[in-house]
Design a protein around this motif. Structure first.
Motif, PDB file in Angstrom:
ATOM      1  N   ARG A  58      59.342  39.016  46.540  1.00 60.39           N
ATOM      2  CA  ARG A  58      58.743  40.337  46.396  1.00 60.39           C
ATOM      3  C   ARG A  58      57.237  40.184  46.300  1.00 60.39           C
ATOM      4  N   VAL A  59      56.549  40.574  47.324  1.00 58.67           N
ATOM      5  CA  VAL A  59      55.103  40.404  47.365  1.00 58.67           C
ATOM      6  C   VAL A  59      54.433  41.703  46.985  1.00 58.67           C
ATOM      7  N   ALA A  60      53.672  41.661  45.920  1.00 58.00           N
ATOM      8  CA  ALA A  60      52.952  42.858  45.496  1.00 58.00           C
ATOM      9  C   ALA A  60      51.847  43.171  46.494  1.00 58.00           C
ATOM     10  N   ALA A  61      51.497  44.413  46.568  1.00 57.62           N
ATOM     11  CA  ALA A  61      50.419  44.802  47.473  1.00 57.62           C
ATOM     12  C   ALA A  61      49.136  44.096  47.086  1.00 57.62           C
ATOM     13  N   PRO A  62      48.412  43.527  48.055  1.00 53.93           N
ATOM     14  CA  PRO A  62      47.201  42.785  47.720  1.00 53.93           C
ATOM     15  C   PRO A  62      46.147  43.675  47.099  1.00 53.93           C
ATOM     16  N   VAL A  63      45.560  43.147  46.053  1.00 53.32           N
ATOM     17  CA  VAL A  63      44.460  43.839  45.394  1.00 53.32           C
ATOM     18  C   VAL A  63      43.320  42.852  45.292  1.00 53.32           C
ATOM     19  N   ALA A  64      42.257  43.066  46.006  1.00 56.47           N
ATOM     20  CA  ALA A  64      41.118  42.159  45.974  1.00 56.47           C
ATOM     21  C   ALA A  64      39.978  42.823  45.220  1.00 56.47           C
ATOM     22  N   PRO A  65      39.712  42.405  43.971  1.00 53.94           N
ATOM     23  CA  PRO A  65      38.613  43.007  43.225  1.00 53.94           C
ATOM     24  C   PRO A  65      37.307  42.827  43.973  1.00 53.94           C
ATOM     25  N   PRO A  66      36.545  43.877  44.119  1.00 56.56           N
ATOM     26  CA  PRO A  66      35.300  43.753  44.871  1.00 56.56           C
ATOM     27  C   PRO A  66      34.301  42.883  44.132  1.00 56.56           C
ATOM     28  N   VAL A  67      33.545  42.120  44.885  1.00 54.59           N
ATOM     29  CA  VAL A  67      32.463  41.339  44.305  1.00 54.59           C
ATOM     30  C   VAL A  67      31.268  42.257  44.109  1.00 54.59           C
ATOM     31  N   ALA A  68      30.676  42.188  42.934  1.00 50.31           N
ATOM     32  CA  ALA A  68      29.541  43.056  42.633  1.00 50.31           C
ATOM     33  C   ALA A  68      28.393  42.789  43.598  1.00 50.31           C
ATOM     34  N   ALA A  69      27.615  43.821  43.834  1.00 50.37           N
ATOM     35  CA  ALA A  69      26.519  43.685  44.780  1.00 50.37           C
ATOM     36  C   ALA A  69      25.529  42.612  44.343  1.00 50.37           C
ATOM     37  N   GLY A  70      25.420  42.392  43.021  1.00 49.11           N
ATOM     38  CA  GLY A  70      24.466  41.409  42.538  1.00 49.11           C
ATOM     39  C   GLY A  70      25.010  40.013  42.446  1.00 49.11           C
ATOM     40  N   ALA A  71      26.256  39.785  42.882  1.00 49.30           N
ATOM     41  CA  ALA A  71      26.845  38.455  42.798  1.00 49.30           C
ATOM     42  C   ALA A  71      26.115  37.506  43.729  1.00 49.30           C
ATOM     43  N   PRO A  72      26.010  36.235  43.351  1.00 48.43           N
ATOM     44  CA  PRO A  72      25.241  35.291  44.166  1.00 48.43           C
ATOM     45  C   PRO A  72      25.904  35.068  45.517  1.00 48.43           C
ATOM     46  N   SER A  73      25.101  34.956  46.559  1.00 51.32           N
ATOM     47  CA  SER A  73      25.616  34.694  47.895  1.00 51.32           C
ATOM     48  C   SER A  73      25.221  33.316  48.383  1.00 51.32           C
ATOM     49  N   GLY A  74      24.432  32.566  47.605  1.00 55.00           N
ATOM     50  CA  GLY A  74      23.939  31.269  48.034  1.00 55.00           C
ATOM     51  C   GLY A  74      24.990  30.195  48.070  1.00 55.00           C
ATOM     52  N   PHE A  75      26.193  30.468  47.579  1.00 47.36           N
ATOM     53  CA  PHE A  75      27.260  29.475  47.597  1.00 47.36           C
ATOM     54  C   PHE A  75      27.964  29.414  48.957  1.00 47.36           C
ATOM     55  N   LEU A 209      43.208  38.103  39.193  1.00 48.77           N
ATOM     56  CA  LEU A 209      43.681  37.767  40.531  1.00 48.77           C
ATOM     57  C   LEU A 209      44.688  38.784  41.065  1.00 48.77           C
ATOM     58  N   THR A 210      45.421  39.439  40.177  1.00 49.35           N
ATOM     59  CA  THR A 210      46.367  40.461  40.644  1.00 49.35           C
ATOM     60  C   THR A 210      45.742  41.845  40.711  1.00 49.35           C
ATOM     61  N   GLY A 211      44.653  42.061  39.961  1.00 52.09           N
ATOM     62  CA  GLY A 211      44.048  43.380  39.901  1.00 52.09           C
ATOM     63  C   GLY A 211      44.840  44.365  39.071  1.00 52.09           C
ATOM     64  N   LEU A 212      45.777  43.863  38.249  1.00 42.41           N
ATOM     65  CA  LEU A 212      46.658  44.726  37.459  1.00 42.41           C
ATOM     66  C   LEU A 212      46.435  44.482  35.973  1.00 42.41           C
ATOM     67  N   ALA A 213      46.297  45.554  35.205  1.00 46.72           N
ATOM     68  CA  ALA A 213      46.083  45.445  33.757  1.00 46.72           C
ATOM     69  C   ALA A 213      47.415  45.566  33.030  1.00 46.72           C
ATOM     70  N   GLU A 214      48.346  44.683  33.362  1.00 46.15           N
ATOM     71  CA  GLU A 214      49.676  44.702  32.756  1.00 46.15           C
ATOM     72  C   GLU A 214      49.848  43.486  31.853  1.00 46.15           C
ATOM     73  N   PRO A 215      50.824  43.540  30.932  1.00 48.60           N
ATOM     74  CA  PRO A 215      51.125  42.348  30.136  1.00 48.60           C
ATOM     75  C   PRO A 215      51.544  41.198  31.052  1.00 48.60           C
ATOM     76  N   LEU A 216      51.295  39.983  30.602  1.00 49.70           N
ATOM     77  CA  LEU A 216      51.597  38.832  31.435  1.00 49.70           C
ATOM     78  C   LEU A 216      53.080  38.770  31.790  1.00 49.70           C
ATOM     79  N   GLY A 217      53.941  39.159  30.858  1.00 49.72           N
ATOM     80  CA  GLY A 217      55.370  39.121  31.126  1.00 49.72           C
ATOM     81  C   GLY A 217      55.774  39.991  32.300  1.00 49.72           C
ATOM     82  N   ARG A 218      55.049  41.079  32.524  1.00 47.04           N
ATOM     83  CA  ARG A 218      55.373  41.966  33.643  1.00 47.04           C
ATOM     84  C   ARG A 218      54.740  41.491  34.948  1.00 47.04           C
ATOM     85  N   LEU A 219      53.769  40.597  34.859  1.00 46.15           N
ATOM     86  CA  LEU A 219      53.143  40.052  36.059  1.00 46.15           C
ATOM     87  C   LEU A 219      53.895  38.838  36.595  1.00 46.15           C
ATOM     88  N   ARG A 220      54.707  38.234  35.754  1.00 44.87           N
ATOM     89  CA  ARG A 220      55.491  37.072  36.163  1.00 44.87           C
ATOM     90  C   ARG A 220      56.680  37.506  37.039  1.00 44.87           C
TER      91      ARG A 220
END
Length: 264
Positions: A58-75, A209-220
């Motif tokens: 069961r693959v949850a829908a991908p949630v990619a937290p956006p990188v803030a505009a001020g995050a470093p890009s030099g990496f 990494l999941t983008g979900l504010a759920e208890p860990l037991g529900r993310l497993r």
């Protein structure tokens, strides 16, 4: 699935209940792993532990937290050695003000089929600059070995790194801006290491990494997605040291990660 003596001993230490030992040779192997004397016995036939039945992941829908505009890009253009050198000099967020050492991570290179992302560094990690040492690190190593992975040696297959590279003060949870700043580092690690699965250890790593504010037991128990990679959530080894009854659940999570990497 067939397990050798070392793996059987590791699984027993993790709290996973294997089928009862049925041969004298198996009893001797378990006793030897525990450090107890045992009478010599003939080599037994391998005991086969039935693998979990195939299941549709069961693959949850991908949630990619956006990188803030001020995050470093030099990496972005750095190779792995250069990235390792750049992280201790990073000043993209306030965590740099009080860190002793940035924790880049350790493990397989130049590629790592398993990327293990942990909660932020603790005080010992901050002091040493190493990812997940001490008793928790030793338990993690046993967990990985039981799953056929390792983070050290010439045949290493896993890379372990924290979700943020610097310890938040007083062990608090990292703030969104701090997570955003370190996302650029983690994203470049993913590009370089090319993992097949991400194992998230602990609530803070799991929620980011999941983008979900759920208890860990529900993310497993399910496969999430982050940056087009499958993510499996499990307990942090430090928690398992305090709550050993949940080691069997952690083994279930490792089995899910194994099945995920075996899927086409």
């Amino acid at each position: 699935m067939s397990w050798d003596r070392r793996q059987r001993a590791m699984l027993a230490e993790m709290g996973y209940r294997l089928p009862a030992v049925r041969e004298a040779g198996d009893a001797a192997a378990v006793a030897a792993a525990a450090g107890a004397p045992a009478e010599p016995a003939p080599e037994p036939e391998p005991i086969v532990v039935a693998a979990p039945p195939p299941a549709v992941l069961r693959v949850a829908a991908p949630v990619a937290p956006p990188v803030a505009a001020g995050a470093p890009s030099g990496f972005a253009g750095l190779d792995l050695p250069a990235l390792r050198e750049a992280v201790p000099a990073c000043r993209a967020c306030g965590l740099c003000e009080q860190r002793r050492h940035a924790v880049f991570g350790v493990g397989a290179a130049p590629q790592a089929p398993w990327l293990v992302v942990t909660d932020p560094p603790d005080d010992a990690d901050d002091a040493s600059g190493e990812a997940l040492g001490g008793d928790a690190g030793r338990l993690l190593d046993r967990m990985l070995l039981a799953a056929g992975q390792r983070r050290s040696g010439a045949d290493a297959t896993a890379f372990v790194t924290p979700i943020v590279k610097c310890r938040p003060p007083r062990g608090r949870a990292p703030q969104p801006a701090e997570l955003d700043a370190c996302e650029a580092v983690l994203a470049r690690q993913v590009e370089l290491l090319r993992p097949r699965v991400v194992l998230a250890l602990g609530l803070q790593a799991a929620r980011r990494l999941t983008g979900l504010a759920e208890p860990l037991g529900r993310l497993r128990g399910r496969v999430h997605a982050w940056r087009d990679l499958p993510v499996v959530v499990t307990y942090h080894p430090a928690y398992l040291l305090r709550s050993p009854a949940d080691k069997a659940g952690a083994w279930d999570d490792l089995c899910l990660a194994r099945r995920t990497t075996a899927s086409p």
